[in-house]
Design an enzyme around this catalytic site. Structure first.
Site, PDB file in Angstrom:
ATOM      1  N   VAL A 114       6.617   4.773  13.304  1.00 45.91           N
ATOM      2  CA  VAL A 114       6.162   3.577  14.005  1.00 45.91           C
ATOM      3  C   VAL A 114       7.254   2.515  13.945  1.00 45.91           C
ATOM      4  CG1 VAL A 114       4.407   1.776  14.156  1.00 45.91           C
ATOM      5  CG2 VAL A 114       3.760   4.075  13.411  1.00 45.91           C
ATOM      6  N   ASP A 173     -11.404   8.825   7.870  1.00 45.89           N
ATOM      7  CA  ASP A 173     -10.199   8.607   7.060  1.00 45.89           C
ATOM      8  C   ASP A 173      -9.959   7.117   6.846  1.00 45.89           C
ATOM      9  OD1 ASP A 173      -8.038   9.586   5.575  1.00 45.89           O
ATOM     10  OD2 ASP A 173      -6.659   9.373   7.258  1.00 45.89           O
TER      11      ASP A 173
END
Length: 366
Positions: A34, A141
């Protein structure tokens, strides 16, 4: 046709359209890199995620398709928003979202949180979960690093790549295990939205105490730590365990009584402890729901039933049980990208999809 620019970041080729400049790495994960960037079209800072080798295996292809389709479907103030997606000539997929300055994990490791921040962050987490759950989606998650926060304390949930998938035995990461609901951790039974409430409860406890509530070394140790605080699971919950090995393990543990959370969180408001008690319940059916938690007295300063929306329609999971080859997932993914950009999937576009590589892919870039 979009122009692509290449840069090498952390030894990885980042190949994006010229619309995005000033690349700066902000995070590296198992499935992607990212970078922060500047959107030349809007002037806004954005996060550009490179999904590495999305078509290397059917499992990764399906995972990428799932996350892309979810981000396209979900639209809520407390859920990360997809602003662009494209495929590079090297056949990597890049997704673009708004850029938030930090995440809850970094925040928790930097300083203790004051009461009003804990309340506001928990409220936004639950507000996002109410919407996600109403769409028929289980995040599965949820953890502090998947909760993004900006300088105005606006919070957005991200990390939907594992949403509503049976445990793929690739979730042994320490940072994930701490927040895992017992019914997933020991594969007791089919699980539902309640697993996210457990995770949110663990995150809530960490905000209150400044450290993880259940820092297990492995799943066995994790479960043992949970029982030290919450006691032995009730018999009717133990009876839902399908695995004989798991059942034997749970029955072999010493009988323990549930400890009052007021003794663990002595400095917390009684209302905070009461809500936490309702979130951390062994029996998933008895755990508080997101909508109910939003109406709890602890969150009264922020609760507004007229501004806690649900999804207008359920997410279409019909693809989730499909066992398809990589080429089929690739074509389905291209189709979703064309749809995102409102490109007419005409006969010509279909031909580009089938070709799948080379210059034709540049037609998918914004």
């Amino acid at each position: 046709m979009a122009e692509f620019v290449r840069a090498t970041i952390f030894g990885t080729t980042f190949e994006i359209t010229s619309r995005y400049t000033e690349l700066q790495p902000v995070g590296m994960g198992a499935f992607g890199l990212v970078c922060a960037a500047r959107d030349q079209l809007t002037g806004a800072p954005v996060a550009v995620k490179k999904i590495m080798k999305p078509f290397s295996t059917p499992v990764l292809s399906k995972r990428t398709y799932r996350e892309l389709k979810l981000l396209k479907h979900l639209g809520h103030e407390n859920i990360i928003c997809l602003s662009d997606i494209f495929i590079s000539p090297l056949e990597d997929i890049y997704s673009v979202t708004e850029l938030l300055g930090t995440d809850l994990h970094r925040l928790l490791t930097s300083r203790p949180l004051e009461k009003q921040f804990i309340q506001y962050f928990l409220y936004q987490i639950l507000r996002g979960l109410k919407y996600v759950h109403s769409a028929g989606v289980v995040h599965r998650d949820l953890k502090p690093s998947n909760i993004l926060i900006n300088e105005n304390c606006d919070l957005k949930i991200c990390g939907f790549g594992l949403a509503r998938v049976q445990d793929p035995q690739m979730t042994g990461y320490v940072s994930t295990r701490y927040y895992r609901a017992p019914e997933i951790m020991l594969t007791w039974q089919k699980y539902d939205v309640e697993v996210d409430i457990w995770s949110a409860g663990c995150i809530f406890a960490e905000m209150l105490d400044g450290k993880p509530l259940f820092p297990g070394k492995d799943h066995v140790n994790q479960f043992s730590i949970i029982t030290e605080l919450l006691g032995t699971p009730p018999d009717d919950v133990i009876e839902t365990i399908c695995s004989e090995n798991t059942l034997r393990f749970v029955k072999s543990l010493p009988k323990r009584e549930r400890q009052p959370l007021t003794s663990r969180f002595k400095n917390a408001d009684p209302e905070a402890v009461d809500l936490l008690e309702r979130m951390l319940v062994f029996d998933p059916k008895k755990r508080i729901r997101a909508g109910e938690a939003l109406a709890h007295e602890y969150l009264a300063p922020y609760h507004d039933p007229t501004d806690e929306p649900e999804a207008q329609e359920k997410f279409d999971w019909s693809f989730n049980d499909a066992d398809l080859p990589v080429d089929t997932w690739r074509i389905m993914m291209y189709s979703e990208i064309l749809d995102f950009h409102n490109i007419d999937q005409s006969e010509d576009a279909g031909q580009v999809l089938v070709e799948g590589v080379g210059d034709g892919q540049q037609a998918f870039a914004a």
